[in-house]
Design a protein around this motif. Structure first.
Motif, PDB file in Angstrom:
ATOM      1  N   THR A  90      -0.989  -1.341  -8.189  1.00  0.00           N
ATOM      2  CA  THR A  90      -2.421  -1.073  -8.043  1.00  0.00           C
ATOM      3  C   THR A  90      -3.093  -1.059  -9.417  1.00  0.00           C
ATOM      4  OG1 THR A  90      -1.903   0.283  -6.118  1.00  0.00           O
ATOM      5  CG2 THR A  90      -4.111   0.512  -7.052  1.00  0.00           C
ATOM      6  N   ASP A  94      -8.281   1.478  -9.646  1.00  0.00           N
ATOM      7  CA  ASP A  94      -8.254   1.681  -8.197  1.00  0.00           C
ATOM      8  C   ASP A  94      -7.201   2.704  -7.763  1.00  0.00           C
ATOM      9  OD1 ASP A  94     -10.129  -0.318  -8.173  1.00  0.00           O
ATOM     10  OD2 ASP A  94      -8.916  -1.779  -7.093  1.00  0.00           O
ATOM     11  N   LEU A  98      -7.065   5.063  -4.335  1.00  0.00           N
ATOM     12  CA  LEU A  98      -6.089   4.641  -3.331  1.00  0.00           C
ATOM     13  C   LEU A  98      -5.230   5.826  -2.900  1.00  0.00           C
ATOM     14  CD1 LEU A  98      -4.394   2.578  -1.677  1.00  0.00           C
ATOM     15  CD2 LEU A  98      -3.020   2.275  -3.750  1.00  0.00           C
ATOM     16  N   TYR A 114      -8.553   0.997   3.880  1.00  0.00           N
ATOM     17  CA  TYR A 114      -8.902   0.990   2.469  1.00  0.00           C
ATOM     18  C   TYR A 114      -8.754  -0.410   1.891  1.00  0.00           C
ATOM     19  CZ  TYR A 114      -9.585   2.996  -2.124  1.00  0.00           C
ATOM     20  OH  TYR A 114     -10.107   3.323  -3.350  1.00  0.00           O
ATOM     21  N   TYR A 116      -8.414  -2.381  -1.884  1.00  0.00           N
ATOM     22  CA  TYR A 116      -8.073  -2.103  -3.280  1.00  0.00           C
ATOM     23  C   TYR A 116      -7.461  -3.350  -3.923  1.00  0.00           C
ATOM     24  CZ  TYR A 116      -3.380  -1.560  -1.310  1.00  0.00           C
ATOM     25  OH  TYR A 116      -2.198  -1.772  -0.652  1.00  0.00           O
TER      26      TYR A 116
END
Length: 184
Positions: A90, A94, A98, A114, A116
């Protein structure tokens, strides 16, 4: 007496053989069912998964379809060994949101939905969309059944449309300004 013991022994031996055959049959059925599930989920674009969080807050992946490789560039086996490999992909900006979204889903037992970004081992930046449903288990563990899809093309299209809209807006404003200048 000896004859009665031999008879009981034969009866136990036959029961044991029947049980062994039954276990072998059920094992074959289970393997066949697992292979069927794997084939079905591998045909779905994206990564179909089942993950869990134990009562101590530790996460693990219980099931992941082969589509995970197309998304993360990691094998299902690698992900199964350490789920944090995919979390660590990730993007830093973000990451906190997350993890917070996952915690919110766990706390409220609400669907996790979600979007991301990640950066794959080869350096590609991808937009992902995750959707899953948490289920609280009797032992306090939470299991999510869900899917992760690559939405990079959609995000790139949205971004191109936004830039196009901005250019058109500038052109319209310039045209109005020019017309106003000419008329007045």
């Amino acid at each position: 007496m000896a004859e009665a013991l031999r008879g009981k022994f034969q009866e136990i031996k036959q029961t044991n053989l029947w049980l062994e055959e039954r276990v072998a049959e059920r094992t074959r059925e289970l393997l066949q069912s697992k292979q069927q599930l794997q084939k079905m989920t591998d045909a779905i674009p994206g990564a179909v998964y089942q993950s869990s969080r134990d009562r101590d807050g530790n996460y693990s992946v219980l099931f992941m379809s082969q589509g995970a490789y197309d998304i993360y560039e990691l094998t299902v086996e690698d992900i199964g060994v350490d789920v944090y490999q995919i979390i660590n992909l990730t993007l830093p900006e973000d990451s906190a949101d997350l993890l917070q979204s996952i915690e919110n889903s766990a706390s409220n037992l609400s669907p996790w939905i979600y979007e991301y970004r990640i950066q794959t081992p080869s350096g590609k930046v991808k937009w992902l969309s995750g959707r899953s449903q948490p289920i609280l288990q009797e032992d306090g563990c939470i299991i999510w059944n869900g899917i992760i899809t690559d939405i990079t093309n959609i995000k790139n299209t949205e971004q191109a449309l936004q830039k196009s809209e901005e250019r058109w807006q500038l052109a319209i404003e310039a045209t109005i300004h020019t017309i106003s200048f000419i008329l007045f």
